[in-house]
Design an enzyme around this catalytic site. Structure first.
Site, PDB file in Angstrom:
ATOM      1  N   GLU A 112      58.205  59.402  72.886  1.00 21.08           N
ATOM      2  CA  GLU A 112      57.373  59.114  71.721  1.00 21.08           C
ATOM      3  C   GLU A 112      57.170  57.610  71.609  1.00 21.08           C
ATOM      4  O   GLU A 112      57.811  56.823  72.298  1.00 21.08           O
ATOM      5  CB  GLU A 112      57.990  59.702  70.453  1.00 21.08           C
ATOM      6  CG  GLU A 112      57.976  61.227  70.455  1.00 21.08           C
ATOM      7  CD  GLU A 112      58.520  61.844  69.192  1.00 21.08           C
ATOM      8  OE1 GLU A 112      58.796  61.098  68.233  1.00 21.08           O
ATOM      9  OE2 GLU A 112      58.668  63.077  69.144  1.00 21.08           O
ATOM     10  N   HIS A 227      51.713  57.707  58.912  1.00 20.21           N
ATOM     11  CA  HIS A 227      51.638  58.343  60.227  1.00 20.21           C
ATOM     12  C   HIS A 227      50.211  58.226  60.743  1.00 20.21           C
ATOM     13  O   HIS A 227      49.258  58.490  60.012  1.00 20.21           O
ATOM     14  CB  HIS A 227      52.051  59.812  60.139  1.00 20.21           C
ATOM     15  CG  HIS A 227      52.392  60.397  61.478  1.00 20.21           C
ATOM     16  ND1 HIS A 227      51.424  60.747  62.396  1.00 20.21           N
ATOM     17  CD2 HIS A 227      53.582  60.666  62.062  1.00 20.21           C
ATOM     18  CE1 HIS A 227      52.012  61.212  63.487  1.00 20.21           C
ATOM     19  NE2 HIS A 227      53.321  61.173  63.302  1.00 20.21           N
ATOM     20  N   ARG A 271      54.193  52.810  65.172  1.00 19.23           N
ATOM     21  CA  ARG A 271      53.319  53.576  64.292  1.00 19.23           C
ATOM     22  C   ARG A 271      52.434  52.716  63.405  1.00 19.23           C
ATOM     23  O   ARG A 271      51.270  53.042  63.156  1.00 19.23           O
ATOM     24  CB  ARG A 271      54.164  54.509  63.413  1.00 19.23           C
ATOM     25  CG  ARG A 271      54.660  55.731  64.134  1.00 19.23           C
ATOM     26  CD  ARG A 271      55.467  56.606  63.210  1.00 19.23           C
ATOM     27  NE  ARG A 271      55.842  57.845  63.884  1.00 19.23           N
ATOM     28  CZ  ARG A 271      56.650  58.748  63.354  1.00 19.23           C
ATOM     29  NH1 ARG A 271      57.174  58.546  62.153  1.00 19.23           N
ATOM     30  NH2 ARG A 271      56.934  59.853  64.012  1.00 19.23           N
ATOM     31  N   HIS A 336      53.626  58.715  55.072  1.00 22.31           N
ATOM     32  CA  HIS A 336      54.552  59.601  55.782  1.00 22.31           C
ATOM     33  C   HIS A 336      56.013  59.380  55.424  1.00 22.31           C
ATOM     34  O   HIS A 336      56.753  60.342  55.237  1.00 22.31           O
ATOM     35  CB  HIS A 336      54.352  59.405  57.282  1.00 22.31           C
ATOM     36  CG  HIS A 336      55.190  60.288  58.141  1.00 22.31           C
ATOM     37  ND1 HIS A 336      55.193  61.666  58.039  1.00 22.31           N
ATOM     38  CD2 HIS A 336      56.074  59.983  59.146  1.00 22.31           C
ATOM     39  CE1 HIS A 336      56.023  62.183  58.932  1.00 22.31           C
ATOM     40  NE2 HIS A 336      56.574  61.176  59.607  1.00 22.31           N
ATOM     41  N   ARG A 371      59.862  52.301  60.770  1.00 20.36           N
ATOM     42  CA  ARG A 371      60.790  53.233  61.411  1.00 20.36           C
ATOM     43  C   ARG A 371      60.332  53.608  62.813  1.00 20.36           C
ATOM     44  O   ARG A 371      59.165  53.925  63.041  1.00 20.36           O
ATOM     45  CB  ARG A 371      60.925  54.499  60.557  1.00 20.36           C
ATOM     46  CG  ARG A 371      61.774  55.580  61.212  1.00 20.36           C
ATOM     47  CD  ARG A 371      62.014  56.734  60.287  1.00 20.36           C
ATOM     48  NE  ARG A 371      60.824  57.505  59.969  1.00 20.36           N
ATOM     49  CZ  ARG A 371      60.291  58.429  60.758  1.00 20.36           C
ATOM     50  NH1 ARG A 371      60.805  58.664  61.951  1.00 20.36           N
ATOM     51  NH2 ARG A 371      59.227  59.108  60.360  1.00 20.36           N
TER      52      ARG A 371
END
Length: 518
Positions: A112, A227, A271, A336, A371
């Site tokens: 990811e 997100h 992100r 998110h 994060r």
């Protein structure tokens, strides 16, 4: 006499804390706003990150986490996360979580965004959160933990500066006070602050707001992660980071991969960078969504691959009349995850004696300004276990508040005097629109000043605080004011807090890495 502990919330952090506290000898009551298995954890698709393979290292996971956090992580908290994470994964496996396996029987690797190694574990393809929630709920049901469902946290109960219980509204009708020696807040984040969010309707900042009213320190509320890829058709639905990890690409109306304009890692950049790149592309094309192209995955049979690897997303896509094996699907960013929250030490202790916070409710320092993908479930498991393990022993030292290291923004809510402008009458929808427009993905001084003014005007109005939805509204308003105040104080961009009126080039990877190494 056994220690009485109350855990508020039933996501991974709350369930793990309850189980560990019970094993440590506490008499545990777990209260949850909805049914036991309805929490943010249940909706987590992307997976859980941990060092479970011989060719991966804790040092590499630590470096990835620090880099994604834009230099604002607590290095000690990150070290705890990555070194204790594998033990928590093995505990989940022992409880029955069936993580996906490769043909040879070994755990299947997943990559990811912003990870230097494919260390993400999944269960059921893209149903990792649901698998974890199911196993933990079964373990709690089989334990001595008492469960109270449909119990809304009205406030914390204090006596002589110590948290001694919780005030609950049960079933929307009955007010009940439960006494405790220790209270663990695991109520999740504040996604319902925004008009567009991946969070369920229960994410109304209840625990954070209750802690603030009680006088607990909070920090980093300005850091809200958006997100990048949420379906822009029908009800918002998150399209897992793992889809891009498998090779899906982002396209604009002209079919151009625009993510590399923002970062050399393209679709696999942190992100915050990808979300802003999508927002810019959407703005350039008059508000039309960006496109996520997964049509080349699993060639020659993309449909079979997508259905097997991402069954949850596949079902949601088809339910909206889309065929992502044949054509790109429309996506847009949405709120998110909240990186900030109630400030804690490395064992979940807050600045108030008797009060602990874990999971998204807490600000452990693990996430910094942004994060890293799939670290949220891991944080819940690691720090939920730590809080549960120590709370019984902590009660032997009843007295002064624990030492909680302060961040640069830590403290009780600071709401400066602001010119008030109530504007439209208060409603949750109006609040969500205001936060999305003025304190969302891209911010500036004018927008934040406007938001602060409107929020102050709404706060000055008299409203009922009797029904559950009315109390939720007050919680959201309180946290919104503190979030905006923190965003106004932080006049430079950092991670998910991006100010268009601050000239630093956010996509300078070399500068970010240098800062993260400090």
């Amino acid at each position: 006499m056994s220690v009485r502990a109350i855990v508020v919330g039933s996501g991974i952090a709350g369930l793990v804390a309850a189980l560990h506290a019970a094993r440590a000898g506490a008499e545990v009551t777990l209260v949850t706003k909805d049914v036991l298995d309805h929490a943010n954890t249940r909706f987590a698709q992307g997976g859980i990150a941990a060092v479970m393979f011989d060719d991966d290292t804790a040092a590499a996971h630590e470096a990835d986490t620090l880099a994604a956090g834009a230099g604002l992580c607590d290095p000690e908290a990150v070290h705890v996360l990555v070194t204790e994470g594998p033990g928590r994964i093995r505990e989940l496996i022992d409880l029955g979580v069936a993580f996906d396996r490769a043909p040879g029987g070994e755990l299947r690797k997943g990559l990811e965004a912003a990870h230097s190694y494919p260390r993400i574990l999944h269960a059921g393809g893209d149903a990792t959160g649901a698998a974890i929630e199911h196993a933990l709920v079964a373990a709690v049901r089989a334990s001595a933990v008492r469960v109270v469902e449909h119990a809304f946290l009205v406030d914390l109960v204090l006596a002589e500066g110590r948290v001694t219980g919780v005030d609950l509204l049960i079933g929307g009708r009955e007010r009940v006070v439960l006494e405790a020696d220790a209270v663990v807040l695991a109520t999740g984040g504040a996604g319902q602050l925004y008009a567009h969010t991946t969070n369920p309707e229960v994410a109304t900042a209840d625990g954070i707001a209750a802690a603030m009213r009680a006088g607990a320190d909070v920090a980093d509320l300005e850091f809200v992660q958006f997100h990048p890829t949420v379906l822009a058709a029908g009800t918002p639905f998150l399209v897992s980071e793992a889809v891009r990890g498998e090779g899906a690409v982002l396209l604009d109306d002209d079919g151009r991969r625009f993510a590399f304009d923002a970062h050399p890692d393209g679709e696999l950049a942190p992100r915050d960078v990808v979300a802003r790149a999508i927002a810019r592309a959407v703005a350039r094309q008059g508000g039309r969504p960006a496109l996520l192209d997964a049509t080349r995955l699993g060639a020659p049979d993309a449909a079979a691959f997508l259905a097997a690897r991402f069954p949850t997303v596949d079902a949601a896509v088809h339910a909206r009349g889309l065929d992502w094996a044949r054509e790109p699907i429309p996506v847009t960013p949405a709120a998110h995850y909240l990186m900030g929250g109630v400030t804690t030490d490395l064992f979940g202790r807050t600045s108030l004696p008797g009060l602990y916070a874990v999971g998204e409710t807490a600000r452990t320092g693990v996430h910094g300004a942004n994060r890293l993908a799939s670290n949220s479930l891991l944080e819940g498991a690691v720090f939920g276990a730590r809080a549960g393990d120590v709370l019984v022993a902590d009660q032997a030292a009843r007295g002064a508040a624990p030492h909680v290291p302060a961040s640069s923004e830590s403290g009780r809510p600071s709401l400066p005097r602001t010119e008030t402008d109530a504007g439209a009458p208060f409603s949750r929808a109006a609040l969500q629109r205001l936060m999305w427009e003025d304190a969302g993905l891209v911010r500036d001084a004018a927008g934040l000043d406007h938001a602060a003014s409107v929020l102050a005007g709404w706060a000055a109005q008299r409203r009922r605080r009797v029904a559950e939805h009315e109390m939720e509204d007050e919680n959201l308003l309180l946290v919104a004011r503190s979030l905006v105040a923190a965003a106004r104080r932080r006049t430079v961009s950092a991670g998910a807090h991006f100010r268009s009126d601050e000239p630093r080039i956010e996509t300078d990877l070399a500068a970010r890495t240098e800062v993260a190494a400090c």
